[in-house]
Design an enzyme around this catalytic site. Sequence first.
Site, PDB file in Angstrom:
ATOM      1  N   LYS A  49       0.835  -1.199   0.000  1.00  0.00           N
ATOM      2  CA  LYS A  49       0.000   0.000   0.000  1.00  0.00           C
ATOM      3  C   LYS A  49       0.881   1.266   0.000  1.00  0.00           C
ATOM      4  O   LYS A  49       2.094   1.172  -0.099  1.00  0.00           O
ATOM      5  CB  LYS A  49      -0.972  -0.030   1.188  1.00  0.00           C
ATOM      6  CG  LYS A  49      -1.793  -1.334   1.280  1.00  0.00           C
ATOM      7  CD  LYS A  49      -2.846  -1.461   0.186  1.00  0.00           C
ATOM      8  CE  LYS A  49      -3.383  -2.874   0.015  1.00  0.00           C
ATOM      9  NZ  LYS A  49      -4.331  -3.330   1.011  1.00  0.00           N
TER      10      LYS A  49
HETATM   11  C1  LIG Z   1      -5.334  -4.475   1.355  1.00  0.00           C
HETATM   12  C2  LIG Z   1      -6.787  -4.286   1.403  1.00  0.00           C
HETATM   13  C3  LIG Z   1      -7.568  -4.662   2.509  1.00  0.00           C
HETATM   14  C4  LIG Z   1      -7.026  -5.443   3.653  1.00  0.00           C
HETATM   15  O1  LIG Z   1      -5.916  -4.857   4.226  1.00  0.00           O
HETATM   16  P1  LIG Z   1      -5.014  -5.658   5.266  1.00  0.00           P
HETATM   17  O2  LIG Z   1      -4.267  -4.575   5.978  1.00  0.00           O
HETATM   18  O3  LIG Z   1      -4.117  -6.545   4.449  1.00  0.00           O
HETATM   19  O4  LIG Z   1      -5.912  -6.434   6.164  1.00  0.00           O
HETATM   20  C5  LIG Z   1      -8.910  -4.330   2.499  1.00  0.00           C
HETATM   21  N1  LIG Z   1      -9.475  -3.699   1.462  1.00  0.00           N
HETATM   22  C6  LIG Z   1      -8.776  -3.352   0.375  1.00  0.00           C
HETATM   23  C7  LIG Z   1      -9.445  -2.620  -0.736  1.00  0.00           C
HETATM   24  C8  LIG Z   1      -7.401  -3.644   0.306  1.00  0.00           C
HETATM   25  O5  LIG Z   1      -6.710  -3.327  -0.796  1.00  0.00           O
END
Ligand SMILES: *Cc1c(COP(=O)(O)O)cnc(C)c1O
Length: 385
Positions: free
Chosen positions: A188
């Site tokens: 991210k």
């Molecule tokens: C990455 C992601 C999640 C989950 O995030 P984590 O921190 O890995 O639990 C939820 N929604 C979206 C759209 C994502 O890209």
Amino acid sequence: MIPYGRQDIDESDIAAVVEVLRSDWLTQGPAVDRFETAVAQYCGAKHAVSTSNATAALHIAYSALELGPGDLLWTSPNTFVATANAAVFCGARVEFVDIDPGTYNLCPDALEARLRKATKAGKLPKIVVPVHFAGQPCDMNRIHGLGQEYGFRIVEDASHAIGASYDGIRIGAGRHSDITVFSFHPVKIMTTGEGGMAVTNDASLDARLRLLRAHGITRDPEQMRGEYEGPWYYQQIGLGYNYRLTDIQAALGASQLKRIDGFLRRRAVLADRYDGALRSLPLTLPARAPRSISSWHLYVVQLDLQRASRSRREIVEQLRRLGIFAHVHYIPVHKQPYYAAEPSDAFSLPVAEAYYERALSLPMFSKLSDAEQDEVTASVGKVLS
Ligand SMILES: *Cc1c(COP(=O)(O)O)cnc(C)c1O
């Protein structure tokens, strides 16, 4: 291999983590408080509650809004499965609303049409979850307006979108929703290894999120029933989970947040460079919504498979052979066997399905160099010619 996404860690991040390792606290301590304050300040929200990951943040966000058995949660099919799964954790049922063919975000027109139908059937959602796909903010004015009209609550899944803005205001400021959730997974915009955050302007939601994050336990005498017995005393006043972020992770997060402007700037430059280099190829470039600034978590093109005269699978496999780890975001969640097992008319989502057939994510991360990006665009040109 050039990955589709990866973290950007420098010596200042490493030093921040090492400092915590030498301190008295490893799990939730002063670094967590500092990180929460910094994120709240950054996005202009009153409260921020950190969690072990964004899935946990979504779970406690839905729980804090009292989503439970018999309730419906609506979201976009073009998301990671966690957005939907967290509602199933609450015992609720998930339904999907089709996406906009330009932005690939939850479509407000489709939402409005479905709300009208659902009103007649008496099956309105309790919560609607817009997902700011690829970092591009959803049409929050429209979605918020429909929320007022039809009485649903709004949780923004902003896992892709820390640092993005809508109408000149950062995502997370909470002008159009009850709670906004960020992810700090390494692919991210910024990372804590694993980690998430739920931000809100509502003090009672903040209190509920904090209880749900840590076993339903409070140390605040104001919240307790009966007598406060002394400095060791705590009470469990509800059921919660262990979804704490550690101080080690929070220190990394606070250090990354100091660098976020640079991350976002670099991603925007890479997006412009991709637009320029790919313009004449048989594909559709990402749309840019007029009232938004994207955080560019992903760079997604839609292939013109007729003109390319190859399948998407062949294209992805060829790119991977050339050392480019192209990817696809997302397989529509309603097509996953777990969700497809219980279909309904809410599962006819032609735009999301057509989008998925042609979608391709190219490498996008702040450490991607100009030379590496040139290698990507040259390879894409070669495969599509
Ligand atoms: C990455 C992601 C999640 C989950 O995030 P984590 O921190 O890995 O639990 C939820 N929604 C979206 C759209 C994502 O890209």
